[in-house]
Design an enzyme around this catalytic site. Structure first.
Site, PDB file in Angstrom:
ATOM      1  CB  VAL A   4      -0.982   0.027   1.186  1.00 41.51           C
ATOM      2  CG1 VAL A   4      -1.993  -1.108   1.085  1.00 41.51           C
ATOM      3  CG2 VAL A   4      -0.240   0.001   2.518  1.00 41.51           C
ATOM      4  CE1 TYR A  37       2.026   1.848  14.540  1.00 34.90           C
ATOM      5  CE2 TYR A  37       1.793   2.577  16.814  1.00 34.90           C
ATOM      6  CZ  TYR A  37       1.354   1.816  15.756  1.00 34.90           C
ATOM      7  OH  TYR A  37       0.231   1.030  15.900  1.00 34.90           O
TER       8      TYR A  37
END
Length: 251
Positions: free
Chosen positions: A63, A155
């Site tokens: 992706v 993150y």
């Protein structure tokens, strides 16, 4: 919750939350499109889906690659002619810090998958969801809502951005009948620790640090995804559902 004849696209479906979600949707009658990078793992999950429901469409793709994202949507539409549900689950976590000088590398790679890919896939899938009055469920994390450990800054930043994108997308698409929500898990037993080079940390340790003294199984998050994608949640959009065993209570 029946999803008979519904077309459900799940990214990061080769393991963990994505794999559990694919199997749950298949069990409820959906035609699942499984997206992931590891073909052997995808095939194993696909076999489980086929035993409980329809054999899924397996799309091996990254992706984080724009061409792959376009191909994911094209293959789905070519086979099923529509999309009812998009589950943006694919994600990764790479370590990096400001003072070590490697934050930009981890930031760029993490944002490409955890946020940019979600924006890109949402943009391509949205016109199809408008036709079906479908819904989107994004998988975020409580990491986006708390001060991050130094090495996890990229993150945590990506998940904070995902939370905001979820709300903005929900607002833009609401008038067209498309709902957009997110789920923010705490510790969930997946392979993310191994994939992030953190195999020295145990799930038992992470579970011990939250209020309920446990970690979740992927199916727990999968069940919530199904609920948010179903007609039972037809009045819910722009919401973030925390499923963290009380992790934020002790943050």
């Amino acid at each position: 919750m029946s999803f008979s004849n519904k077309i459900v696209l799940v990214t990061g479906a080769s393991s963990g939350i994505g794999a559990a979600t694919a199997q749950l949707f298949a069990k409820e009658g959906a035609h699942v499109v499984m997206v992931g990078r590891n073909e052997s793992k995808l095939r194993n999950v696909a076999e489980q889906c086929a035993r409980g429901g329809h054999a899924p469409l397996v799309v091996r793709a990254d992706v984080g690659n724009d061409d792959d994202v376009k191909r994911i949507v094209d293959e789905t539409i070519n086979k099923y002619r529509k999309i009812d549900v998009l589950v943006n689950n694919a994600g990764l976590s790479l370590t990096g810090s400001i003072l070590k000088g490697d934050i930009l590398e981890s930031y760029d790679k993490t944002m490409a998958v955890n946020l940019r890919a979600v924006v890109h896939l949402t943009t391509l899938v949205a016109p199809h969801l408008v036709k079906t009055k479908g819904s989107i469920v994004n998988i975020s994390s409580i990491a986006g809502k708390m001060t991050s450990p130094v090495l996890s800054l990229a993150y945590c930043t990506s998940k904070a951005g995902l939370d905001h994108f979820t709300r903005g997308a929900a607002l833009e698409l609401a008038s067209l009948g498309v709902r957009v929500n997110s789920i923010s898990p705490g510790p969930v037993r997946t392979d993310i620790l191994e994939n992030s080079g953190l195999s020295n940390i145990s799930w038992e340790f992470l579970g011990s640090r939250v209020a309920l003294k446990r970690y979740s199984e992927p199916e727990e998050i999968g069940e919530m995804i199904l609920y948010l994608a179903s007609d039972k949640a037809k009045g819910i959009t722009g919401s973030d559902f925390v499923c963290d065993n009380g992790g934020l209570l002790k943050a």
